[in-house]
Design an enzyme around this catalytic site. Structure first.
Site, short mmCIF file in Angstrom:
data_model
loop_
_atom_site.label_atom_id
_atom_site.label_comp_id
_atom_site.label_asym_id
_atom_site.label_seq_id
_atom_site.Cartn_x
_atom_site.Cartn_y
_atom_site.Cartn_z
N GLU A 39 0.80 -1.24 0.00
CA GLU A 39 0.00 0.00 0.00
C GLU A 39 0.82 1.28 0.00
O GLU A 39 0.27 2.36 -0.21
CB GLU A 39 -0.98 0.01 1.18
CG GLU A 39 -0.31 0.24 2.50
CD GLU A 39 -1.14 1.08 3.46
OE1 GLU A 39 -2.28 1.44 3.14
OE2 GLU A 39 -0.61 1.40 4.53
N ASN A 40 2.13 1.17 0.27
CA ASN A 40 3.00 2.35 0.23
C ASN A 40 4.05 2.24 -0.87
O ASN A 40 5.05 2.97 -0.87
CB ASN A 40 3.73 2.55 1.57
CG ASN A 40 2.79 2.66 2.74
OD1 ASN A 40 2.77 1.80 3.61
ND2 ASN A 40 2.00 3.70 2.77
N ASN A 67 -5.09 1.38 4.22
CA ASN A 67 -5.77 2.67 4.13
C ASN A 67 -5.31 3.52 2.93
O ASN A 67 -6.01 4.42 2.52
CB ASN A 67 -5.57 3.46 5.43
CG ASN A 67 -4.14 3.51 5.88
OD1 ASN A 67 -3.49 2.47 6.01
ND2 ASN A 67 -3.61 4.69 6.11
N HIS A 68 -4.13 3.22 2.38
CA HIS A 68 -3.64 4.01 1.23
C HIS A 68 -4.00 3.39 -0.11
O HIS A 68 -3.50 3.82 -1.14
CB HIS A 68 -2.11 4.16 1.33
CG HIS A 68 -1.67 5.02 2.47
ND1 HIS A 68 -1.97 6.37 2.54
CD2 HIS A 68 -0.99 4.74 3.61
CE1 HIS A 68 -1.47 6.88 3.66
NE2 HIS A 68 -0.89 5.91 4.33
N HIS A 147 -4.34 -5.10 8.78
CA HIS A 147 -3.75 -3.76 8.62
C HIS A 147 -4.39 -2.82 9.63
O HIS A 147 -5.47 -2.26 9.38
CB HIS A 147 -3.99 -3.31 7.18
CG HIS A 147 -3.11 -2.18 6.78
ND1 HIS A 147 -1.81 -2.36 6.36
CD2 HIS A 147 -3.32 -0.84 6.73
CE1 HIS A 147 -1.27 -1.20 6.06
NE2 HIS A 147 -2.16 -0.26 6.29
N HIS A 172 0.89 -2.10 8.78
CA HIS A 172 0.46 -0.69 8.85
C HIS A 172 1.38 0.22 9.67
O HIS A 172 1.65 1.33 9.24
CB HIS A 172 -0.97 -0.53 9.35
CG HIS A 172 -1.39 0.90 9.51
ND1 HIS A 172 -1.48 1.78 8.44
CD2 HIS A 172 -1.75 1.63 10.61
CE1 HIS A 172 -1.88 2.97 8.89
NE2 HIS A 172 -2.04 2.91 10.19
N HIS A 174 4.52 0.09 10.38
CA HIS A 174 5.89 0.12 9.86
C HIS A 174 6.93 -0.16 10.94
O HIS A 174 8.13 -0.13 10.66
CB HIS A 174 6.22 1.46 9.17
CG HIS A 174 5.42 1.71 7.93
ND1 HIS A 174 5.83 2.57 6.94
CD2 HIS A 174 4.23 1.21 7.52
CE1 HIS A 174 4.92 2.61 5.98
NE2 HIS A 174 3.94 1.79 6.32
FE FE2 Z 1 -1.40 1.71 6.34
#
Ligand code: FE2
Length: 257
Positions: A39-40, A67-68, A147, A172, A174
């Protein structure tokens, strides 16, 4: 079955580290299934079809999100053509994509938490509903990318699903946690796997930008940091027949570009 679950891949440094490390780790650890959170992966926010293909070429069998997921708007149109890319199962109806897939004989699910995050549908009941829906047709091996932000919500999901899925693997934040374990009924649990992103940073982002933001509370453009990359993952071994986890082990490396 041996599963490698790789934490949130952050931007180009994260992708480069995945390409450099995952094929060798998969070989060395005799990995059957590679799942990574993407997602990142696109400049630190979101995912694109092109980057998803790049991660797949580097060895990912399934790419999960969070969420991203829609930060790169085009991905809303692209995701339906990428059967190996998941988005959280408990996004409201009307979201494109899907929250689970059966890949290499394992069920892989992606869900997102609600504590200190945007409102979503109930992730606990979404998992209950999926397991009921699939019933005995579901594979024995079931892996959840969970997540979420709050450690309490993350651990609660592990206990909620203990004995019903093989592993609940957090993503999520990190930041890798040191709590990887197997619950009494056979579910492997880790609150957060961590990330694959620049080590000298704040969650992968240039530290100076984040510090400035805390000082002046102004909007600043986030930029992915550079330098040495931390690679955080877990290896889970699951009994193919019972679906119970046999072991969960952190696998953390560093990689210099
Ligand atoms: Fe996230």
């Amino acid at each position: 079955m041996r599963i490698l679950f790789v934490g949130d891949v952050v931007g180009k440094p994260g992708r480069q580290a995945v390409a450099a490390l995952v094929p060798a780790i998969a070989k060395e650890r005799r990995i059957d299934l590679v799942i990574l959170n993407g997602e990142n992966a696109a400049g630190g926010a979101g995912l694109t079809a092109e980057i998803a293909r790049e991660l797949r070429d580097a060895g990912a069998d399934v790419i999960t999100n969070g969420n991203h997921v829609w930060d790169q708007r085009a991905f809303m149109k692209e995701i339906d053509g990428l059967e190996y890319c998941l988005r959280p199962i408990n996004l409201p109806p009307g979201n494109p994509g899907r929250g689970w897939a059966i890949v290499k004989g394992a069920l892989v699910v992606n869900a997102i938490g609600r504590v200190f995050m945007a409102e979503q549908d109930d992730p606990f009941r979404a998992l209950d509903a999926l397991l009921v829906e699939l019933g005995s047709s579901a594979p024995a091996v079931k892996i959840l990318d969970w997540h979420a932000e709050a450690t309490s919500e993350k651990l609660a999901m592990g206990w909620h699903l203990d004995g019903r899925v093989s592993a609940v693997l957090g993503s999520h934040t990190h930041v890798p946690t040191a709590d990887a374990r197997i619950l009494p009924k056979g579910t492997a649990l880790v609150a957060d796997t961590g990330m694959v992103g620049p080590r000298d940073s704040v969650l992968g982002v240039d530290a100076a930008i984040i510090v400035r933001r805390y000082l002046d509370h102004l909007p600043h453009r986030f930029e992915v940091a550079d330098g040495v990359v931390q690679f955080n993952s877990v290896v889970v071994e699951v009994d193919d027949v019972s679906g119970r986890a046999r072991s969960i082990e952190r696998l953390d490396r560093e990689w210099s570009p």
